[in-house]
Write a protein that holds these residues in place. Structure first.
Motif, PDB file in Angstrom:
ATOM      1  N   PHE A  52       0.767  -1.201  -0.003  1.00  0.00           N
ATOM      2  CA  PHE A  52      -0.026   0.052  -0.088  1.00  0.00           C
ATOM      3  C   PHE A  52       0.924   1.176   0.063  1.00  0.00           C
ATOM      4  O   PHE A  52       1.669   1.294   0.879  1.00  0.00           O
ATOM      5  CB  PHE A  52      -0.774   0.116   1.129  1.00  0.00           C
ATOM      6  N   ILE A  53       0.655   2.022  -0.844  1.00  0.00           N
ATOM      7  CA  ILE A  53       1.372   3.348  -0.940  1.00  0.00           C
ATOM      8  C   ILE A  53       0.521   4.667  -0.678  1.00  0.00           C
ATOM      9  O   ILE A  53       1.359   5.727  -0.215  1.00  0.00           O
ATOM     10  CB  ILE A  53       1.859   3.614  -2.332  1.00  0.00           C
ATOM     11  N   PHE A  54      -0.804   4.623  -0.313  1.00  0.00           N
ATOM     12  CA  PHE A  54      -1.694   5.811  -0.173  1.00  0.00           C
ATOM     13  C   PHE A  54      -3.005   5.229   0.401  1.00  0.00           C
ATOM     14  O   PHE A  54      -3.502   4.343  -0.097  1.00  0.00           O
ATOM     15  CB  PHE A  54      -1.640   6.542  -1.540  1.00  0.00           C
ATOM     16  N   SER A  55      -3.517   6.256   1.072  1.00  0.00           N
ATOM     17  CA  SER A  55      -4.907   6.251   1.495  1.00  0.00           C
ATOM     18  C   SER A  55      -5.300   7.596   1.996  1.00  0.00           C
ATOM     19  O   SER A  55      -4.613   8.414   2.196  1.00  0.00           O
ATOM     20  CB  SER A  55      -4.953   5.304   3.062  1.00  0.00           C
ATOM     21  N   MET A  56      -6.558   7.714   1.789  1.00  0.00           N
ATOM     22  CA  MET A  56      -7.414   8.956   2.319  1.00  0.00           C
ATOM     23  C   MET A  56      -8.656   8.565   2.763  1.00  0.00           C
ATOM     24  O   MET A  56      -9.088   7.706   2.233  1.00  0.00           O
ATOM     25  CB  MET A  56      -7.107  10.024   0.847  1.00  0.00           C
ATOM     26  N   THR A  57      -9.337   9.328   3.473  1.00  0.00           N
ATOM     27  CA  THR A  57     -10.514   9.268   4.047  1.00  0.00           C
ATOM     28  C   THR A  57     -11.603  10.603   3.471  1.00  0.00           C
ATOM     29  O   THR A  57     -10.924  11.656   3.232  1.00  0.00           O
ATOM     30  CB  THR A  57     -10.598   9.308   5.438  1.00  0.00           C
ATOM     31  N   ASN A  58     -12.661  10.320   3.294  1.00  0.00           N
ATOM     32  CA  ASN A  58     -13.501  11.292   2.825  1.00  0.00           C
ATOM     33  C   ASN A  58     -13.617  12.357   4.120  1.00  0.00           C
ATOM     34  O   ASN A  58     -13.889  12.027   5.119  1.00  0.00           O
ATOM     35  CB  ASN A  58     -15.020  10.756   2.788  1.00  0.00           C
ATOM     36  N   PRO A  59     -13.421  13.708   3.632  1.00  0.00           N
ATOM     37  CA  PRO A  59     -13.358  14.733   4.838  1.00  0.00           C
ATOM     38  C   PRO A  59     -14.632  14.776   5.462  1.00  0.00           C
ATOM     39  O   PRO A  59     -14.968  15.216   6.597  1.00  0.00           O
ATOM     40  CB  PRO A  59     -13.131  15.967   3.978  1.00  0.00           C
ATOM     41  N   ALA A  60     -15.658  14.275   4.831  1.00  0.00           N
ATOM     42  CA  ALA A  60     -17.118  14.362   5.400  1.00  0.00           C
ATOM     43  C   ALA A  60     -17.516  13.078   6.133  1.00  0.00           C
ATOM     44  O   ALA A  60     -18.539  13.028   6.957  1.00  0.00           O
ATOM     45  CB  ALA A  60     -18.261  14.727   4.276  1.00  0.00           C
ATOM     46  N   ASP A  61     -16.822  11.965   6.171  1.00  0.00           N
ATOM     47  CA  ASP A  61     -16.972  10.842   6.473  1.00  0.00           C
ATOM     48  C   ASP A  61     -15.970   9.772   6.708  1.00  0.00           C
ATOM     49  O   ASP A  61     -15.382   9.374   5.845  1.00  0.00           O
ATOM     50  CB  ASP A  61     -18.339   9.868   5.518  1.00  0.00           C
ATOM     51  N   ALA A  62     -15.427   9.704   8.076  1.00  0.00           N
ATOM     52  CA  ALA A  62     -14.349   8.907   8.287  1.00  0.00           C
ATOM     53  C   ALA A  62     -14.359   7.504   8.096  1.00  0.00           C
ATOM     54  O   ALA A  62     -13.259   6.863   8.016  1.00  0.00           O
ATOM     55  CB  ALA A  62     -14.093   9.162   9.865  1.00  0.00           C
ATOM     56  N   ASN A  63     -15.394   6.957   7.737  1.00  0.00           N
ATOM     57  CA  ASN A  63     -15.541   5.545   7.591  1.00  0.00           C
ATOM     58  C   ASN A  63     -15.285   5.259   6.173  1.00  0.00           C
ATOM     59  O   ASN A  63     -15.250   4.127   5.773  1.00  0.00           O
ATOM     60  CB  ASN A  63     -17.033   4.965   7.920  1.00  0.00           C
ATOM     61  N   GLU A  64     -15.491   6.311   5.232  1.00  0.00           N
ATOM     62  CA  GLU A  64     -15.249   5.996   3.778  1.00  0.00           C
ATOM     63  C   GLU A  64     -13.448   6.441   3.495  1.00  0.00           C
ATOM     64  O   GLU A  64     -13.145   7.084   3.553  1.00  0.00           O
ATOM     65  CB  GLU A  64     -16.073   6.949   2.823  1.00  0.00           C
ATOM     66  N   VAL A  65     -13.019   5.141   3.118  1.00  0.00           N
ATOM     67  CA  VAL A  65     -11.540   5.258   2.782  1.00  0.00           C
ATOM     68  C   VAL A  65     -11.207   4.732   1.459  1.00  0.00           C
ATOM     69  O   VAL A  65     -11.704   3.985   0.821  1.00  0.00           O
ATOM     70  CB  VAL A  65     -11.001   4.510   3.766  1.00  0.00           C
ATOM     71  N   THR A  66     -10.323   5.528   0.778  1.00  0.00           N
ATOM     72  CA  THR A  66      -9.770   5.044  -0.535  1.00  0.00           C
ATOM     73  C   THR A  66      -8.271   4.759  -0.461  1.00  0.00           C
ATOM     74  O   THR A  66      -7.652   5.360   0.240  1.00  0.00           O
ATOM     75  CB  THR A  66      -9.777   6.062  -1.620  1.00  0.00           C
ATOM     76  N   ALA A  67      -7.817   3.473  -0.416  1.00  0.00           N
ATOM     77  CA  ALA A  67      -6.630   3.184  -0.622  1.00  0.00           C
ATOM     78  C   ALA A  67      -5.978   2.756  -1.947  1.00  0.00           C
ATOM     79  O   ALA A  67      -6.545   1.990  -2.974  1.00  0.00           O
ATOM     80  CB  ALA A  67      -6.352   1.941   0.275  1.00  0.00           C
ATOM     81  N   ILE A  68      -4.721   2.735  -2.288  1.00  0.00           N
ATOM     82  CA  ILE A  68      -4.027   2.594  -3.380  1.00  0.00           C
ATOM     83  C   ILE A  68      -2.937   1.839  -3.196  1.00  0.00           C
ATOM     84  O   ILE A  68      -2.073   1.941  -2.291  1.00  0.00           O
ATOM     85  CB  ILE A  68      -3.572   3.547  -4.134  1.00  0.00           C
ATOM     86  N   MET A  69      -2.686   0.595  -4.160  1.00  0.00           N
ATOM     87  CA  MET A  69      -1.591  -0.181  -4.105  1.00  0.00           C
ATOM     88  C   MET A  69      -0.912  -0.695  -5.163  1.00  0.00           C
ATOM     89  O   MET A  69      -1.706  -0.625  -6.101  1.00  0.00           O
ATOM     90  CB  MET A  69      -1.883  -1.474  -3.256  1.00  0.00           C
TER      91      MET A  69
END
Length: 441
Positions: A52-69
């Motif tokens: 995994f090189i990157f992750s980010m969460t939705n600024p409006a919803d901490a449960n929504e996460v995007t991750a890139i590998m």
């Protein structure tokens, strides 16, 4: 990832033929059978995780996460709506290896490889590709202006391989149209240079920093140390301020970050942690170094409380609550080397660390950590050995062992190594006896 086949040939012994040869009809039937006729399916047995090189969460919803590998190729984009408990693959970046990713918001992301840039405006589902200027050099880091998504920057290096002694220069890439076109300029010359990170000031986006490691010749010997460059005009010109940090030989720099509320408060780290301080009547800038080594690869600053800082290194995460003056380190909190840290803006107590082995999360401001890559099977396995009750693999630089009965994977103490493992052997009579072969060293 390891997969296990489950046989479809039901019965005590499968299908038995009493003839010593196949009649033509039977032979044709067997030729027409697909492999699925003999194996029902391949079921994953792990290990879960990957690079995994990157992750980010939705600024409006901490449960929504995007991750890139980045493994397996191409680079895959995953989305979770339950804080990493489960994942869905939503897209891919069409490149075999992505060096870095930066996000303007939850929808607009930029990625960089050595010779191309990529942009997504739908949260990572689809990507457009733009080549970097040919023969300008290779890019390794990317960041987007926090106030203007059309301004994107990348750092890299160029090397003269045709004239000895070889020289390296820092290359700055700039786009003012959202990554649709790029310009490139070279600055400084070293005996060696490699960029590791870059950061832009949120309160003053004209201020940009690039850190890396450089080698310079002093008299009759070479010094290998950290490099720090600063621009105050959006990358048009640069100043080498490495000497102001007073880093010593073999004092490496791997990350740089700027306080989101104060452009003069800058953090640089790697072998040690440095923070800039203004003092005196003229408010001159000087750098304060941590009294002990920290050896970290990634940093993030709490967007709500900038006195809280997280840095991550090899299998550890350190937290400071006083702007980097003192630290609390959680050893063994992550696996392998960290590459990126993400603090959820909607809930700063939730933190994610991307590493070469997987994605790890904390829901209590770094006090405790757990894996957050369940269900993602993208590990890079370079060697494998199996015995009656045990399976041992080389996974992303680590040895891992699995009991064939319960499919539970555990890390194995790896011997001091001078090369990567290319083969493993288990004693069939005693699976606890393991032999490993290195491919060099």
């Amino acid at each position: 990832m390891i997969k296990r086949a489950t046989s479809l040939l039901k019965g005590r012994g499968g299908y038995n033929f009493s003839v010593t040869f196949f009649p033509p009809a039977v032979f044709i039937l067997l030729m027409m059978l697909t492999p699925a006729a003999f194996c029902a399916a391949w079921e994953p047995i792990g290990p879960e995780g990957g690079n995994f090189i990157f992750s980010m969460t939705n600024p409006a919803d901490a449960n929504e996460v995007t991750a890139i590998m980045t493994s397996p190729s191409p680079s895959n984009v995953y989305r979770s709506t339950d804080a990493g408990a489960s994942w869905s693959r939503i897209g891919e970046i069409p490149d075999y290896y992505i060096n870095d990713v930066s996000a303007f918001d939850f929808s607009t992301l930029y990625a960089i490889s050595s010779s191309s840039s990529y942009r997504s405006t739908d949260g990572g589902i689809s990507w457009t590709t733009t080549p970097l200027p040919p023969s300008a050099g290779w890019a390794y880091n990317i960041c987007v202006d926090p106030a203007d998504s059309s301004k994107v920057y990348a750092s890299g290096y160029a090397s003269d391989y045709y004239n000895y002694p070889y020289t390296y220069s820092m290359v700055f890439f700039k786009s003012t149209d959202g990554g649709l076109s790029w310009s490139a300029s070279s600055f400084f010359t070293f005996d060696y240079f490699y960029p590791y990170d870059m950061a832009i000031s949120k309160s003053n986006p004209d201020v940009i920093y690039i850190v890396g490691n450089k080698e310079v010749r002093v008299d009759y010997y070479y010094i290998y140390c950290g490099a720090l460059f600063k621009s105050t005009d959006g990358g048009e010109s640069w100043t080498d301020i490495s000497d102001s940090v007073l880093a010593g030989n073999s004092d490496y720099f791997y990350f740089v970050a700027v306080d989101p509320t104060n452009a003069d408060r800058v953090y640089v780290g790697g072998s040690y942690f440095y923070r800039s301080i203004r003092t005196g009547r003229g408010l001159d800038v000087f750098w304060e170094r941590s009294p002990t080594g920290l050896y970290a690869y990634a940093i993030d600053i709490d967007p709500v409380d900038p006195s809280r800082i997280y840095v991550a290194g090899y299998e550890n995460v350190s937290v400071s609550t006083d702007y980097g003056q003192t630290w609390t380190t959680r050893y063994g909190s992550v696996q392998n080397s960290a590459q990126h840290i993400e603090i959820a803006p909607a809930d700063p107590s939730r933190v994610y660390v991307s590493s070469y082995a997987g994605l790890f999360s904390s829901a209590d401001s770094g006090a405790t950590w757990k894996t957050a890559h369940e269900g993602i099977y993208a590990s890079s396995i370079s060697a494998l050995a199996a015995a009656s009750s045990r399976l041992v693999i080389q996974n992303g630089g680590n040895l891992m062992s699995c009991n064939n009965q319960d499919n539970v994977w555990q890390y194995v103490v790896t011997p001091e190594s001078c090369g990567s493992v290319c083969d493993i052997l288990l004693n069939p009579e005693n699976p606890d006896k393991v032999l490993i072969l290195e491919d060099y060293g």
